[in-house]
Structure formats: structure tokens, C-alpha cells
Enzyme design. Sequence first.
Site, short mmCIF file in Angstrom:
data_model
loop_
_atom_site.label_atom_id
_atom_site.label_comp_id
_atom_site.label_asym_id
_atom_site.label_seq_id
_atom_site.Cartn_x
_atom_site.Cartn_y
_atom_site.Cartn_z
CE LYS A 149 -4.29 1.49 2.17
NZ LYS A 149 -4.91 1.84 0.91
CG LEU A 206 -4.53 -3.50 -0.36
CD1 LEU A 206 -3.04 -3.41 -0.04
CD2 LEU A 206 -5.21 -2.18 0.00
#
Length: 296
Positions: A149, A206
Site C-alpha cells: 500500500k 491489495l
Amino acid sequence: MQVHLKGRLVPVKEAVVSVFDHGFLYGDGVYETMRVYEGVTFMLDEHLRRLYRSASMIGLTIPLEMDSLKTSIYDTLIANSLKNAFVRLTVSRGHGPIGLDPDLCPEPTIVIIAQELKDYPKSFYEKGISLVIPETKRNLMEALNPRIKSLNFLNNILAKIETKKRGAYEAVMLNVYGKLTEGTISNVFFYKDGILCTPSLECGILDGITRGVVIDLALRDGLGVKEGEFTKEDLYPAAEVFITSTTLELMPVSKVDDQKYAVGNITKLLHKAYREEVNVYVANVKAEGPSLWGYE
Ligand code: PMP
């Protein structure tokens, strides 16, 4: 508004970072966005674990223990008297001379911003939002793994630009192999033939914390769940589609490209279960004592 910058709370006007910060120069850093309900940061440990994982995947050592970050998050919430809010925690490589070498930066810059969370329009949840499948492909796992991230968001921003041009709210990007991945800021689910489907981590996404909670709730409630490789042809004929993220929770989708969907019962049921899960979490944290969640 007070911002936590490099270990202390400062007024927002003083919360400035150097033009030599490698987060600014190169997008070199990582971050998390968390949601705070009634003064309690939902899934705090999971977010912080992901933060440390992202940092380690870019060879960045966060010079603080997790508990110290937790304290700083709560100090920021208290300083701003926030109870229903979001927290953005950024760790950049820090200040250093121009040049890519991470060793040029002796100390990471840590910033915590906490702000009131403005509710999304009710109509988004009642009627659903529109998605498009953009031309922009999701970053290859082998090039810039979406599990990091990172502050480097241009891939998502390019998809967002296309999305806006096409009058939609969010995208669901394909990978270079034509498989569905994720949105610019969200994960995607669809319900088809009695199974809840979502792209697997191997597709290059993600591992959204909301995604994980929703999968667990679906399994707990006896739904079939399939994490796998899907194409847009798998998605188009679905009965229901929704997206997930920390701030959006579960948001129904009414359109993907030209295909239309009703806001369905599975989406509603899972959103209700998610809300209940949040309530239980908040109650449990509060029961552990005020020191964890700061203030009445
Ligand atoms: N994918 C991307 C690219 C994101 O930016 C986000 C938002 N953090 C998500 C998925 C959803 O993740 P989470 O549920 O942890 O907020």
C-alpha cells in the site's frame, strides 16, 4: 486541526514536509487509511500489521513500535475531538538529497492526519454506484505488487481519470492477463449462481481489510465464497455486484460498463452483518478499558 508530524502534534498550518522528502519526490513510502467509529479505530491491529508489511516490502524500517503508533493515533483523535472519523497514517522514506537510493534518507517521515468522516450520500447505498472497466491495467505483481500500500498511486489515478471521463464512480481494473483485479480504492465482489466471488490475491490486488471481514462473514453465514481468477465475462451476468473499502464499507454497484444490477439481498445482508461486526468490535474495545480508546 492538529496533525501528528514527526512525533508531535502541530497545527495544520505548521504541518509541512520538506520538498526533499522522498515521499514527495518519488512516491517512496507507504500508508494506511483507517476508520474510527465512536472513538474506536476499527481493525487497528490489522491495519498496522499491513503498514509494517508494506514498509518491509519496500525495505523501509519504521523506527517505532506498533504500540507507539497506536498511542499517536489516539492522541491525534483526542486532539481533534474526533469520534467518527478517518485516520490517514503515512510513512515516507524521509528527507534526503535527490537520488533514488533509500540510504540517502536517514529518517522516515511519519504523519498522522485524522479528520471527520463525511457520510457518503445515502443514495449511493440505496441505489448503487457505477463501475467501468478501464483500459488502464493494474500494476503487475512482478513490477509493483499491489499488496504494497504505497504512496505511488499513479496507476490508480490513471484509472480514475478514465473512470471520471466515462461518468462512473469507480473502476475495476483488469490485470495484463485480462483477469479482474480491484478498484482504484476498493475491492470488488459479485454474487452469481449462489456463490460470492472475488478476485484472489494472486490476481494482483491489495488484500483489503474490509474484503477479509466480508469473506469471513459470508462464510460464517453459510454462503459459498470463491476467490479466483475471473474475467469481465464472468462479472457482467452477475446478480449482484458491490465494492468494499475501509471508508465505503460495502457499497452496492448498479452498473458495470453497460450492464445494470439491482441492489440485491446478499449485498444488503452482508452490509448489515458488517455493521454488526463493527458494533461488536467497538463494544469489545471499550470493554477493555478507556486507555485503549482514549476518551468518553
Ligand atoms: N484496493 C485498493 C487499491 C485500495 O486503495 C483500497 C483502500 N485501502 C482497497 C483495495 C480496500 O482496502 P481496505 O478494505 O483495507 O480499505
